[in-house]
Every structure is written in structure tokens, then in C-alpha cells.
Design a protein around this motif. Structure first.
Motif, PDB file in Angstrom:
ATOM      1  N   SER A  70       0.828  -1.205   0.000  1.00 15.94           N
ATOM      2  CA  SER A  70       0.000   0.000   0.000  1.00 15.94           C
ATOM      3  C   SER A  70       0.861   1.254   0.000  1.00 15.94           C
ATOM      4  N   GLY A  71       0.515   2.201  -0.868  1.00 12.07           N
ATOM      5  CA  GLY A  71       1.315   3.399  -1.021  1.00 12.07           C
ATOM      6  C   GLY A  71       2.346   3.312  -2.123  1.00 12.07           C
ATOM      7  N   ARG A  72       2.345   2.173  -2.834  1.00  9.35           N
ATOM      8  CA  ARG A  72       3.314   1.942  -3.927  1.00  9.35           C
ATOM      9  C   ARG A  72       4.745   1.964  -3.389  1.00  9.35           C
ATOM     10  N   ASP A  73       5.702   2.445  -4.148  1.00 11.26           N
ATOM     11  CA  ASP A  73       7.114   2.201  -3.823  1.00 11.26           C
ATOM     12  C   ASP A  73       7.588   2.900  -2.554  1.00 11.26           C
ATOM     13  N   GLY A  74       7.108   4.083  -2.269  1.00 11.63           N
ATOM     14  CA  GLY A  74       7.570   4.804  -1.098  1.00 11.63           C
ATOM     15  C   GLY A  74       8.984   5.347  -1.270  1.00 11.63           C
TER      16      GLY A  74
END
Length: 543
Positions: A468-472
């Protein structure tokens, strides 16, 4: 222990709420009854039986799992679904007999126990097997068979006997796995870790639509069915969404490698709901029907014991596990019983509404259960796996700071009662495990968060998301503000991954394990930070 007078405002609020809940449940009685009676039939009225040899495609497409290790007992799970992306999983509404085996070795040359279980269509052909009278603190291997089909092999374990002086226990914590935000690469690495048990702290599922290309996964070699491209509301919606998530090979590998202890947060039902109050403006009785669907699908698709089976829109998920005298785990549910978020939710300045002493995140009954459990505990480590950030988290170091109304900051009186209860019980080594926020934090729990010099009374380990939040990023944009405003924050990282914690008699070590990307598969795993907390001397120091 917290005294009765201190609980009085909360108990009055709980009584008012009980009356509302009873009315709402009565309003939705017809549909709730349908959930209660749609259970497997017995005797001559039972549904026809489908023999495994009539299943012409592999029914073990969603893998196997185990959960909630007890002394001398394991819980095994699987679900039969030869066509997992179709309603009913590709099976008719008939019972299926499934053989199970438990062995000392992965080759099954040393069978410990075997038997037959029934996969019922009423439970979407999921099944669970609870096996007792096993050795304590032992590793076992298991598998299922129906007709010519044999499941993948799973590995599980039992807990040590009560009172055992176990030298070490290594756990992992995970949370937040939005399928549409990326690959479950972290699970592939976790499957290869040497851990005893995995705690899933919520958001196993997201209710949001997943498009034909899998969102950020950007599939070019497959097209997902249109049934996933809508928000989950009905029982069939939730069942199909679990099928999509559980079809991921990396998640299946992690479940097969380790027993899981699960608890939910909000997205397994709907974002930021509070008890019977939905995020959006639908009538509460309508939301309770949705909640009943979500809770039933959750139980069907998780390695949970029969004691957690829901009753309509209610399900007791909070429970206690012990690993000898080394660790007691009090798994919380901070979603089902909470007061509504103050000030309309979001990040707000704290004020009289959020600081109302009657407000609760756990509900009065669960709060008493937690505090009473600490009074009876003889464990070195008292660990609380739960959902939302426990420690204070100010948005910035200025006087106009805000805090999240969805976390314990929005319920400070509830947090204080918990801390007072831990102090009254003489809990020296309090550790809170948290998910939800899609970042890693290492936090010292302070007796008074307004005073950085106040006594440290525990440690909070916040695991980042699986996807969740993609790569960060290693250093999120608000890094300076948060670390300056919250001097008890010892670590902050915004990548995806998980955390492992090795609990010993003298100390505990937390390793924050992160991957560089989830929008492309196969990223390597690294250790972004390592910290130690000593038994009897709470607080995090770099390892």
C-alpha cells in the motif's frame, strides 16, 4: 488495575451504545438472520456430497495456511476453488470431503495425524482443521488431498507449554497489502526468513476497485475479470476479492512457510469505519449488513479458529496467545467497538471532543479484558499486536500541530487508561506492534508525551505496508517535521516491507526489512534499521 469509578463514564457510554446497537441489529434482523441460518446442514437434509474424484481442475489454487499456535495444538486452513475468480469458486453447492495429513517432515514419511474434513458450500468451500494433543513447541508439516489433487505443503508449529522458560521467539509483523498498489515481493522474502510466527496487523484486503491490469501491477500478460473493478459491498464481492488477493504466489508462499496470527483494521470492511458508523452517509443498519458480509468472508478466508466465527455483524477477534513465560500476545480489535472519530476524522488539533474521557478505541469490555490479562501475566514481554499508531504523533513542531483522529491520538483518555493499567499490573516490558500507516516507525512510549524527559514505559514497533502506497521512499517529505515534533520517534522510513522482532530473556531486537520497489516485481530486501530494547529498561537504541 483501573478502578471501577474510572471506568464509569465509559460504561455509561457503552450502555447507551448497546441500546443503539440492539435497535440497529433488530432493524436489520431479516438479513442478519440469513447470515445466521446459512450454515451447513446435517443429517439427511444435508446437501449432496461431491467426491473429490469429480473435481477435474486443481482446487488448491489459493494455497494453504495455518494460524493461532497454541500449546499442543495447530489450526490448518484451505479453500477449494478450481476457478477462484468465479462465484462459488467453480464448484457446485455440494459438500466436498478433504483428507488432511500432519507430519514431522516435509516428505511425510513420519505421519503424526491424519483425518477427513468437509468443505461446505455455505462457507464457500473453505475449511479449517483444529488438531490437539500434539507436542509442545514443535514444528509440523501439513497438506490436504481431495480426489487426485494434493495441496502445497505447509509448515506450522505449536506454542511452548505454559510456564516454559523459552529462550527466544522470533516473530514478524506485516500489514496493508493493497493488491492494486503493487507486488507482494516482501512476502517472498518473508517466506524465506527464519521466524516462528507472523502477525498480520490489518488491511489484508482493500475494498477499492481493481482494474483489468491490476492497477500498479500493470499486467500485460493477463486481464482481470470485471467483477473486481468495483468496490466490495456484498458477501460475493468480498469472497471474490479474497480469491484475487490469495491467488498471489508470494502471499501463498508466506502462508505456507509460517503460521499467521491475524487481526483486521478498516479496509477489510470499509475505510475508517467506527463500530456501526460507516465512512459514507448510508444508514447504520445498511452498513451493518455490509459489515456482516465482510466479517463472514474474513473468517472464511483466514486461518482463524472456530471460536472466532462471526454471528451476523459481530465477531470477537480480540484474543490472547502465550509462548511459555517469554511472551504474552494480546491481539486487539480497535475497529469494531470504537467511538466515532472526533471532529469528523482526519488530522485535527486536539480539543475537548477528542479528549472526552468517555471516548474509547477498544470498548469497555475489551479494555477490561486487556488490563485483567496483564494482571495475570507472568511473561517477560507483554506484546500488543493492534492496528493504529499508539504513541503521540504530532504533525509538526509548532503550537498549531494536528494529530490523527483515527489513531490513539484521537482517543487519548483510552490510551491513558491502557497505560495506567499496564503500570498497575507491573508490566515492565510493554511492546506495541502496529500497522496502518504504510511507513516504519520505532517509537518510545512515554509516560507523558508532552514531556520528552518523562519516563519511557514501553516500545512501539510500527511495520510498513507490504504494498500500500506503492514504492515509497526512505525519507518521506514530512520526515523533518515528524522527527522534530516527536523526539520519542527513534526511527522513520517510508519504504515497503515488514519487521522482524527477536524476543529473548534479556532483550529484544527489531529489524526493519524493506524493498526498493513494489511496482515492479523481484526487488531485493535490505535492513533499513535495527534497534534493541533491553528487558527491564524500555526504549529503543540502535543495534
Amino acid at each position: 488495575m483501573t478502578t471501577a469509578p474510572q471506568h464509569a463514564p465509559e460504561l455509561r457510554a457503552a450502555a447507551r451504545h448497546f441500546g443503539r446497537r440492539r435497535f440497529l441489529t433488530g432493524t436489520a434482523a431479516a438479513a442478519a438472520l440469513a447470515f445466521a441460518v446459512n450454515l451447513p446442514a446435517t443429517g439427511t437434509a444435508a446437501a449432496a456430497e461431491l467426491r473429490g474424484r469429480r473435481i477435474t481442475e486443481n482446487p488448491f489454487t489459493l494455497g494453504v495456511a495455518s494460524g493461532d499456535p497454541l500449546p499442543g495444538s495447530v489450526l490448518l486452513w484451505t479453500r477449494l476453488a478450481p476457478k477462484p475468480f468465479e462465484p462459488g469458486g467453480g464448484l457446485p453447492a455440494e459438500r466436498v470431503l478433504v483428507q488432511w495429513e500432519l507430519a514431522h517432515d516435509a516428505a511425510f514419511t513420519q505421519i503424526v495425524r491424519r483425518g477427513i474434513a468437509t468443505a461446505h458450500p455455505e462457507y464457500n468451500h473453505s475449511l479449517r482443521v483444529e488438531i490437539g494433543l500434539l507436542g509442545h513447541d514443535r514444528v509440523y508439516f501439513y497438506r490436504f488431498r481431495t480426489g487426485a489433487w494434493i495441496s502445497p505443503v505447509g509448515r506450522t508449529r505449536t506454542a511452548p507449554a505454559a510456564g516454559t522458560l523459552t529462550s527466544e521467539l522470533k516473530i514478524a509483523a506485516v500489514s496493508c497489502q493493497a493488491y492494486h498498489d503493487g507486488y507482494y515481493t516482501a512476502y517472498r522474502h518473508l517466506a524465506e526468513e527464519d521466524v516462528d510466527v507472523v502477525f498480520h496487523l490489518g488491511d489484508y484486503l482493500y475494498e477499492y476497485a481493481v482494474n483489468a491490469t491490476g492497477g500498479a501491477r500493470n499486467y500485460t500478460d493477463r486481464v482481470l475479470p470485471a467483477v473486481f473493478n468495483r468496490e466490495t459491498v456484498t458477501l460475493e464481492d468480498y469472497r471474490l476479492r479474497y480469491a484475487l488477493y490469495k491467488s498471489d504466489p508470494d502471499l501463498m508462499a508466506a502462508h505456507a512457510a509460517h503460521p499467521f496470527v491475524v487481526t483486521w483494521d478498516d479496509h477489510e470492511t470499509e475505510n475508517n469505519y467506527a463500530d456501526d458508523i460507516p465512512e459514507n452517509g448510508v444508514p447504520p443498519e445498511e452498513f451493518l449488513l455490509r459489515r456482516a458480509s465482510a466479517y463472514r468472508a474474513y473468517w472464511e478466508n483466514q486461518p482463524l479458529r472456530t471460536a472466532q466465527q462471526p454471528q451476523g455483524p459481530d465477531m470477537q477477534l480480540y484474543r490472547r496467545l502465550t509462548f511459555g513465560r517469554l511472551a504474552q500476545f494480546d491481539i486487539l480489535d480497535t475497529r469494531q467497538y470504537r467511538s466515532d472519530q472526533a471532529y469528523g476524522d482526519g488530522w485535527r488539533p486536539p480539543g475537548p471532543e477528542s479528549q472526552d474521557p468517555s471516548r474509547t478505541l477498544t470498548g469497555a469490555t475489551q479494555e477490561r479484558w486487556l488490563l485483567d490479562g496483564w494482571q495475570a501475566s507472568d511473561a517477560v514481554w507483554n506484546v500488543v499486536p493492534q492496528q493504529v499508531v499508539f504513541s503521540e504523533r504530532r504533525s509538526n513542531p509548532t503550537a498549531g500541530y494536528t494529530v490523527s483522529m483515527d489513531t490513539w491520538d484521537g482517543y487519548p483518555a483510552s490510551r491513558q487508561r491502557v497505560l495506567d493499567g499496564a503500570a498497575a499490573a507491573g508490566v515492565e516490558n510493554l511492546m506495541v506492534l502496529t500497522g496502518d500507516v504504510h511507513v516504519c516507525y520505532g517509537l518510545d512510549i512515554k509516560a507523558d508525551f508532552r514531556d520528552p524527559a518523562s519516563r519511557t514505559v514501553g516500545t512501539e514497533i510500527v511495520t510498513t505496508s507490504i504494498s500500500s502506497g506503492r514504492d515509497g521512499t526512505d525519507r518521506p517529505p514530512n520526515y523533518d517535521d515528524l522527527t522534530t515534533a516527536n523526539p520519542h520517534m527513534r526511527f522513520y522510513n517510508g519504504r515497503r516491507g515488514y519487521v522482524t522482532v527477536a524476543l529473548g530473556q534479556q532483550s529484544a531486537r527489531a529489524d526493519f526489512r524493506t524493498v526498493s520497489a513494489v511496482t515492479t516485481p523481484g526487488a531485493p530486501v535490505t535492513t533499513a534499521g535495527s534497534f534493541v530494547t533491553e528487558a527491564g529498561n524500555p526504549g529503543l537504541t540502535p543495534a
